[in-house]
Design a protein around this motif. Structure first.
Motif, PDB file in Angstrom:
ATOM      1  N   UNK A  21      54.230  35.818  44.472  1.00 58.38           N
ATOM      2  CA  UNK A  21      54.279  34.981  43.288  1.00 58.38           C
ATOM      3  C   UNK A  21      53.508  35.614  42.129  1.00 58.38           C
ATOM      4  N   UNK A  22      53.748  35.150  40.900  1.00 59.13           N
ATOM      5  CA  UNK A  22      53.003  35.681  39.755  1.00 59.13           C
ATOM      6  C   UNK A  22      51.502  35.554  39.982  1.00 59.13           C
ATOM      7  N   UNK A  23      50.801  36.667  39.794  1.00 63.46           N
ATOM      8  CA  UNK A  23      49.364  36.686  40.054  1.00 63.46           C
ATOM      9  C   UNK A  23      48.693  37.784  39.251  1.00 63.46           C
ATOM     10  N   UNK A  37      48.720  32.707  39.321  1.00 60.56           N
ATOM     11  CA  UNK A  37      48.653  32.236  37.939  1.00 60.56           C
ATOM     12  C   UNK A  37      49.002  30.750  37.863  1.00 60.56           C
ATOM     13  N   UNK A  38      50.055  30.348  38.506  1.00 61.99           N
ATOM     14  CA  UNK A  38      50.523  28.968  38.370  1.00 61.99           C
ATOM     15  C   UNK A  38      49.642  27.962  39.094  1.00 61.99           C
ATOM     16  N   UNK A  59      41.666  31.534  33.952  1.00 56.19           N
ATOM     17  CA  UNK A  59      43.079  31.445  34.303  1.00 56.19           C
ATOM     18  C   UNK A  59      43.706  30.188  33.716  1.00 56.19           C
ATOM     19  N   UNK A  60      43.041  29.069  33.827  1.00 51.72           N
ATOM     20  CA  UNK A  60      43.571  27.805  33.311  1.00 51.72           C
ATOM     21  C   UNK A  60      43.715  27.861  31.794  1.00 51.72           C
ATOM     22  N   UNK A  66      49.046  34.652  30.595  1.00 54.83           N
ATOM     23  CA  UNK A  66      49.190  35.367  31.866  1.00 54.83           C
ATOM     24  C   UNK A  66      50.641  35.387  32.320  1.00 54.83           C
ATOM     25  N   UNK A  67      51.324  34.265  32.197  1.00 55.07           N
ATOM     26  CA  UNK A  67      52.741  34.223  32.586  1.00 55.07           C
ATOM     27  C   UNK A  67      53.583  35.110  31.672  1.00 55.07           C
ATOM     28  N   UNK A  68      53.260  35.122  30.399  1.00 59.16           N
ATOM     29  CA  UNK A  68      53.963  36.005  29.471  1.00 59.16           C
ATOM     30  C   UNK A  68      53.767  37.460  29.881  1.00 59.16           C
TER      31      UNK A  68
END
Length: 86
Positions: A21-23, A37-38, A59-60, A66-68
């Motif tokens: 997963x996205x990290x 990330x999520x 992160x929050x 971060x997702x971008x």
């Protein structure tokens, strides 16, 4: 592995075309952790409690950036720096 941020001795990295997963990767001294990330949880590794709390707060705050970066990295684009905690 591009460093995207650094604060309080913690270094944050993101690989190009990394696995889901996205990290991102967080390092403090010799300790390393992969952070989702999520979800804002540790996927693998460990950090001291104080540093982990700082990383999760960062992160929050920067979840959308971060997702971008994650999406850019999947396309082998230029990953952007993200403002550190101050």
């Amino acid at each position: 592995m591009p460093k995207i941020s650094e604060f309080f001795g913690i270094r944050i990295f993101m690989y190009w075309n990394d696995h889901n997963p996205p990290h991102f990767h967080a390092e403090y001294n010799d300790l390393k952790a992969l952070i989702s990330i999520q979800d804002g949880v540790v996927i693998e590794g460990m950090l001291p409690n104080r540093q982990l709390k700082l990383v999760l707060a960062w992160c929050e705050i920067h979840k959308s950036e971060l997702m971008e970066n994650w999406l850019i990295a999947e396309q082998h684009g230029e990953i952007h720096k993200i403002k550190p905690l101050q």
